[in-house]
Scaffold this active site. Structure first.
Site, PDB file in Angstrom:
ATOM      1  CG  ASP A   1      -2.334  -0.412   0.894  1.00  0.00           C
ATOM      2  OD1 ASP A   1      -2.572  -0.786  -0.261  1.00  0.00           O
ATOM      3  OD2 ASP A   1      -3.200  -0.383   1.780  1.00  0.00           O
TER       4      ASP A   1
ATOM      5  CG  ASP B   1      -5.983  -6.779  15.010  1.00  0.00           C
ATOM      6  OD1 ASP B   1      -6.873  -5.997  15.411  1.00  0.00           O
ATOM      7  OD2 ASP B   1      -4.777  -6.594  15.250  1.00  0.00           O
TER       8      ASP B   1
END
Length: 655
Positions: free
Chosen positions: A237, A390
């Site tokens: 990214d 997460d």
């Protein structure tokens, strides 16, 4: 002299044998040696104090603070929220200084401020002071005492939870409980048909992390698994063209050596890491894979990582996640990394292990884990709604009935943040995200069909007690209430709350890392210091204040040595200097460039921490005047701790 290193006991026994004059000389030499060592110790302490004072002076002279526009944006806090919180601390500090001035004047003149009939030299002050005493006793003290009692109750509940977790960890070690695969795979990795070697997708999400990309790619490409049965996705990214080029070239080098590895780059970084992973899972070839292993850019798994984790999935269809433990290459780099190591050791050894063994649920750590792809899809996949994607996917998978396993004996090497600025940003994200998630997940937790005790564990223990109550009482009790009780003596905070219980909790926290025992006092003080950042982050996440959704990538330093890279390269290429994978000349150049970039960084002054240090030191002076021993020492050292952190003297020092 024959033996200047005699012990006192040897000298005493020799004296009994009659060598009086000789023994007097020996005693003199022993005392001189001890004095020499003491002088050396004092000289070292003086040198350290001088160096610390010089660093503090340079920091103040530079005048760089966390209020600068770039730091505000990076820290994930809006200027409005920061200014309100800072204004509250400053107002509290001003009031405390005024009250301290009154106390000092009373001490010098011998006034008894507890006497409502006190005669003051200035006309009209008697009635004003008597009115203040009545107002303080009737309105101020009850409110502070109520808040004190509430925080003490929360403190005891959280301490009991911590103690129960430690007892659970002790039971696990006593009974030698360890997760084991229901059926083991055969060790021959060359023949996929000979054992259990399912298709595994390995993902490495990264963003502008040119310091560590080579180590992670090399480590993953060297995993001991049939090459036809795993594919590596490098999910880049990065918005820096140079970093993109370097990572793309590194992937091409490993492709030339036969590794099954692909490079993916998103032009728009929507959703940060969650968006990156979600985009990667949408590839058409993902349907051919059964499991996905995730490693952040600074993580370097051992070659046997998949062999020690994936077999647990065999014949265990309810298992959705296997989480490995982290190990750290730079845990002894400075005081900040040592204190982080204590925290994370307790997190993995106690919290993750106990929850994994007794509950089959814990928060996914975002990396060094293997997911069953079916569990990800069944839970709704990756979502960009919080900064803790997460934890989000772990909670949703738990609500859908999937079980987790934590492997305490499988480690994955990574880095700890070395600067306070990087650690502060990381902690802000880690403590604002869970509160965002709690607001979003609460209706789903209440409506889901899992057992009631699992709902209670999620709401009251996982979220409220460990994510909300802990930073709330830690900041409120030790940074606000304790200084206030020094100026409002009608409200009392017991000594055992200030000293004994915190010391016991710090001792429990440090047990998983016994070599860190010398740092137990700095650890206790630093945890209270960090409560400011954690409390601020928790409030911003809970009430959607400021830039609670801002994601900041934790700065890496790239601590792996050239020798580590050589050991990860293919055997037939270790003798090459050019065209190798990885290229060691490129590594050396990048390390030199990173050192030049490091000179552009600056240590900063953190205004909230400095203001709180002044507040605590003011309260310490008031405590000294009233002869409150334990409170004085705690406030003094806690104030010094805030001062050191406020001047950014605890982590990496950039000259």
């Amino acid at each position: 002299m024959e033996n200047p290193n005699w012990s006192i006991s040897e000298i005493s026994s020799a004296r009994r044998k009659g060598g009086r004059s000789k023994n007097a000389k020996q005693i003199r030499w022993v005392l001189l040696l001890k004095a020499h060592r003491a002088a050396g110790c004092l000289a070292s302490l003086a040198s350290a104090a001088v160096a610390l004072g010089g660093a503090a002076r340079r920091r103040v002279a530079a005048g760089r603070t966390d209020a600068e526009a770039g730091v505000v944006a990076a820290a994930g806090e809006s200027p409005v929220v920061r200014s309100r919180f800072y204004a509250f601390i400053k107002a509290f500090l001003v009031v405390s200084l005024l009250l301290l001035a009154v106390e000092v004047a009373a001490y010098i003149n011998g006034w008894d401020l507890a006497d409502s009939a006190l005669a003051l030299p200035v006309i009209g002050l008697e009635s004003l002071y008597a009115s203040w005493l009545r107002f303080r006793a009737a309105y101020v003290a009850p409110g502070i005492q109520f808040l004190t009692d509430a925080c003490v109750v929360l403190f005891l509940i959280q301490s009991a939870d911590r103690l129960i977790q430690c007892l659970g960890c002790f039971y696990i070690h006593l009974k030698r409980i360890k997760p084991k695969p229901k059926s083991s795979a055969l060790p021959d990795a060359e023949d996929p048909d000979a054992g259990y070697y399912p298709m595994v997708l390995v993902q490495i999400p990264m963003c502008n992390e040119k310091e560590v990309y080579q180590q992670s790619i090399a480590a993953v490409c060297n995993l001991d698994w049939p090459k036809s049965n795993f594919l590596v996705q490098v999910l880049d990214d990065s918005d820096d063209p140079l970093t993109q080029t370097l990572i793309r070239e590194e992937v091409a080098k490993w492709q030339q050596q036969g590794a099954r590895i692909v490079y993916r780059h998103r032009v728009l970084r929507d959703g940060y890491k969650a968006g990156n992973l979600k985009s990667a899972m949408s590839c058409s070839y993902v349907k051919d894979y059964e499991f996905v292993a995730i490693f952040d850019a600074d993580f370097q798994p051992n070659p046997d990582f998949l062999k020690r984790t994936v077999p647990h999935f065999k014949d265990n269809d309810e298992l959705g996640l296997i989480q490995a433990r982290w190990s750290f290459v730079n845990r002894d780099e400075n005081l900040l990394t040592r204190l982080q190591y204590i925290n994370l050791c307790f997190h993995f050894e106690v919290e993750q292990q106990v929850n994994g063994v007794f509950l089959n649920f814990f928060g996914f750590n975002g990396t060094a884990g293997v997911w069953r792809i079916k569990a990800l899809e069944d839970s709704g996949g990756w979502m960009e709604r919080t900064t803790v994607e997460d934890m989000d996917i772990a909670v949703r998978a738990h609500l859908h009935g999937w079980k987790f396993i934590f492997l305490n004996d499988v480690e994955c090497q990574c880095e700890l943040p070395e600067s306070y600025e990087a650690y502060r940003k990381q902690q802000h994200r880690w403590h604002s995200g869970p509160m965002q998630l709690f607001r979003l997940c609460l209706p789903d937790i209440i409506k889901c069909k899992i057992a009631f005790w699992k709902k209670a564990n999620l709401i009251f223990l996982f979220f409220l007690l460990r994510k909300l109550i802990l930073p709330f009482y830690s900041f409120t009790l030790f940074c606000i209430i304790l200084p206030m009780t020094m100026f409002v003596p009608e409200a009392e905070l017991p000594d055992w709350v200030v000293c004994y219980i915190p010391a016991l909790m710090s001792l429990l926290n440090i047990l998983p890392s016994p070599k860190s025992f010398p740092f137990i006092i700095p650890y206790l003080l630093f945890e209270n210091t960090m409560s400011v950042t954690k409390f601020n982050a928790m409030i911003s996440g809970l009430f959607q204040l400021g830039s609670a959704y801002e994601w900041v990538v934790t700065k890496k330093s790239g601590r792996s040595s050239e020798g580590d890279l050589i050991s990860l390269a293919p055997k037939e290429l270790k003798h090459l200097k050019t065209g190798s994978a990885p290229n060691l000349d490129a590594v050396a150049k990048e390390q030199l460039a990173s050192k030049k970039d490091a000179k552009k960084k600056h240590n900063r002054i953190y205004k909230k921490e400095l203001a709180l240090s002044m507040l605590l030191l003011t309260a310490a002076a008031r405590s000294l005047l009233s002869k409150q021993g334990i409170h004085f020492y705690f406030l003094l050292f806690q104030g010094i701790s805030f001062l050191l952190v406020g001047l950014d003297l605890i982590g990496e020092q950039v000259e």
